[in-house]
Design a protein around this motif. Structure first.
Motif, PDB file in Angstrom:
ATOM      1  N   SER A  43       7.879   8.090  -5.673  1.00 32.51           N
ATOM      2  CA  SER A  43       6.831   7.702  -4.732  1.00 32.51           C
ATOM      3  C   SER A  43       6.913   6.202  -4.495  1.00 32.51           C
ATOM      4  CB  SER A  43       5.448   8.090  -5.268  1.00 32.51           C
ATOM      5  OG  SER A  43       5.181   7.429  -6.486  1.00 32.51           O
ATOM      6  N   ARG A  44       6.243   5.755  -3.450  1.00 31.48           N
ATOM      7  CA  ARG A  44       6.278   4.329  -3.128  1.00 31.48           C
ATOM      8  C   ARG A  44       4.897   3.861  -2.696  1.00 31.48           C
ATOM      9  NH1 ARG A  44      10.803   3.588   0.937  1.00 31.48           N
ATOM     10  NH2 ARG A  44       9.954   1.480   1.240  1.00 31.48           N
ATOM     11  N   ASP A  45       4.615   2.591  -2.967  1.00 33.80           N
ATOM     12  CA  ASP A  45       3.383   1.947  -2.538  1.00 33.80           C
ATOM     13  C   ASP A  45       3.798   0.641  -1.864  1.00 33.80           C
ATOM     14  OD1 ASP A  45       0.978   0.573  -2.236  1.00 33.80           O
ATOM     15  OD2 ASP A  45       0.179   1.261  -4.134  1.00 33.80           O
ATOM     16  N   ASN A  46       3.948   0.695  -0.559  1.00 35.07           N
ATOM     17  CA  ASN A  46       4.426  -0.484   0.163  1.00 35.07           C
ATOM     18  C   ASN A  46       3.465  -1.662   0.045  1.00 35.07           C
ATOM     19  OD1 ASN A  46       6.563   1.128   0.876  1.00 35.07           O
ATOM     20  ND2 ASN A  46       6.327   0.845   3.084  1.00 35.07           N
ATOM     21  N   LYS A  81       1.862  -2.613  -2.456  1.00 36.43           N
ATOM     22  CA  LYS A  81       2.077  -3.278  -3.749  1.00 36.43           C
ATOM     23  C   LYS A  81       3.539  -3.621  -3.991  1.00 36.43           C
ATOM     24  CE  LYS A  81      -1.866  -1.074  -6.032  1.00 36.43           C
ATOM     25  NZ  LYS A  81      -2.307  -0.224  -7.169  1.00 36.43           N
TER      26      LYS A  81
END
Length: 126
Positions: A74-77, A79
């Protein structure tokens, strides 16, 4: 300068879980495809999982056959972070895990990945 730093590795018993993090600095995470790769001494590098940035709500992902159903990327752009949740770990998952970045094309072969982290060691053992 773009830098990637992995964290979250360690020793875990078979059947356990770990979450790896890849912190990206020097650029925004937007538009980059991020991949997780692993390598054991004497063996070829293996593409574990990769995630594109094509659809913000549900980006495209790919997984290696050996980790399908057990690992989740998963990714959290916002952060500048990419995660690899690893469940049901097996001794054969033991390796140094690297994250890497390339232009926005979903490919998990390792080719054309321009930026690489230093790696984090995952050891699965009782």
């Amino acid at each position: 300068q773009v830098q990637l730093v992995e964290s979250g590795g360690g020793l875990v018993q078979p059947g356990g879980s770990l979450r790896l993090s890849c912190a990206v600095s020097g650029t925004t995470l937007d538009y980059y495809t991020i991949g997780w790769f692993r390598q054991v001494p004497g063996k070829e590098r293996e593409g574990v999982s990769c995630i594109s940035d094509d659809k913000p709500s549900k980006p495209s992902t790919t997984y290696g056959d050996s980790v399908k159903g057990r690992f989740t990327i998963s990714r959290d752009n916002a952060k500048n972070l990419v995660y690899l949740q690893m469940d049901s770990l097996k001794p054969e998952d033991t390796a140094v895990y690297y994250c890497a970045a390339r232009d926005p094309f979903l490919d998990c072969s390792g080719t054309y990945y321009r930026f690489w982290g230093q790696g984090t060691l995952v050891t699965v053992s009782s």
